[in-house]
Design a protein around this motif. Sequence first.
Motif, short mmCIF file in Angstrom:
data_model
loop_
_atom_site.label_atom_id
_atom_site.label_comp_id
_atom_site.label_asym_id
_atom_site.label_seq_id
_atom_site.Cartn_x
_atom_site.Cartn_y
_atom_site.Cartn_z
N HIS A 1 0.81 -1.41 -0.35
CA HIS A 1 0.05 -0.17 0.11
C HIS A 1 0.77 1.22 0.62
O HIS A 1 0.41 2.74 -0.74
CB HIS A 1 -1.26 -0.13 1.57
CG HIS A 1 -2.02 -0.84 0.66
ND1 HIS A 1 -3.08 -0.94 0.37
CD2 HIS A 1 -2.61 -2.32 0.98
CE1 HIS A 1 -3.77 -1.75 0.53
NE2 HIS A 1 -3.38 -2.98 0.96
N ALA A 2 2.20 1.03 0.82
CA ALA A 2 2.89 2.69 0.34
C ALA A 2 3.85 2.92 -0.50
O ALA A 2 3.95 3.71 -1.02
CB ALA A 2 4.01 1.95 1.55
N LEU A 3 3.91 1.52 -1.99
CA LEU A 3 4.55 1.88 -3.13
C LEU A 3 3.16 2.06 -3.67
O LEU A 3 3.30 2.72 -4.87
CB LEU A 3 4.37 0.55 -3.64
CG LEU A 3 5.08 0.44 -4.30
CD1 LEU A 3 6.41 1.16 -5.49
CD2 LEU A 3 5.54 -1.89 -5.88
N LEU A 4 1.86 1.75 -3.84
CA LEU A 4 0.78 2.52 -4.48
C LEU A 4 1.08 4.13 -5.25
O LEU A 4 0.78 4.74 -5.85
CB LEU A 4 -0.82 2.08 -4.46
CG LEU A 4 -0.40 0.28 -4.51
CD1 LEU A 4 -2.30 0.20 -4.24
CD2 LEU A 4 0.02 0.13 -5.34
N PRO A 5 0.93 4.97 -4.21
CA PRO A 5 0.73 6.26 -4.16
C PRO A 5 2.58 6.65 -4.55
O PRO A 5 2.36 7.55 -5.25
CB PRO A 5 0.56 7.15 -2.68
CG PRO A 5 0.90 5.64 -1.80
CD PRO A 5 0.96 4.68 -2.45
N LEU A 6 3.09 5.80 -5.08
CA LEU A 6 4.41 6.70 -5.36
C LEU A 6 4.38 6.29 -6.65
O LEU A 6 4.95 6.95 -7.45
CB LEU A 6 6.02 5.62 -4.64
CG LEU A 6 6.44 5.56 -3.20
CD1 LEU A 6 6.83 4.93 -2.66
CD2 LEU A 6 6.23 7.21 -3.28
N LEU A 7 3.86 4.93 -6.50
CA LEU A 7 3.45 4.88 -8.41
C LEU A 7 2.87 5.72 -9.15
O LEU A 7 3.10 6.08 -10.20
CB LEU A 7 3.24 3.38 -9.06
CG LEU A 7 4.18 2.10 -8.06
CD1 LEU A 7 3.81 0.96 -7.68
CD2 LEU A 7 5.11 2.21 -9.63
N ILE A 8 1.78 6.31 -8.63
CA ILE A 8 1.02 7.13 -9.07
C ILE A 8 1.26 8.78 -9.35
O ILE A 8 1.48 9.17 -10.28
CB ILE A 8 -0.50 6.76 -8.34
CG1 ILE A 8 -0.81 5.63 -8.55
CG2 ILE A 8 -1.43 8.45 -9.18
CD1 ILE A 8 -2.22 5.54 -7.64
#
Length: 141
Positions: free
Chosen positions: A72-79
């Motif tokens: 879940h921490a990775l998703l906003p970074l990817l976006i």
Amino acid sequence: MTVVQWLLLPAFVHVAWTVALGLRMGQARMKAVKAGRVKLADIALDSSRWPDDVRKLANNYDNQFQVPVLFHALLPLLILLVKVDWLTVALAWVFVASRIVHSLVHTGSNVVIRRGQAFLVGYGALAFMWAWFALRLYLIG
């Protein structure tokens, strides 16, 4: 749907799964107390006193806040950094599917080998997601 929406869909599935596990755990705890299988005073400071079937649910619920935090921490970074692609979407689905399989084994038969296999599939998918993100961020562009 956009690729970002496709990326977020497995996250929504995982959150829904976690909520369902929490509700199932709460229900099992209430049932155990009502049936007299455990006294509230016994579990007030020591959750290991819950019956084994309830502890399996609680342990699995806790698992949803361990490795999945990295997902879940990775998703906003990817976006935010515009690094979402179809490979990350596929890996996200593999990760969430592995968490569901892990839960089903953990709260069911609890065959440690099978549970470990499901864990490793998800762990590998997540590690690859982070590695792919780093490569795209620093080397590929």
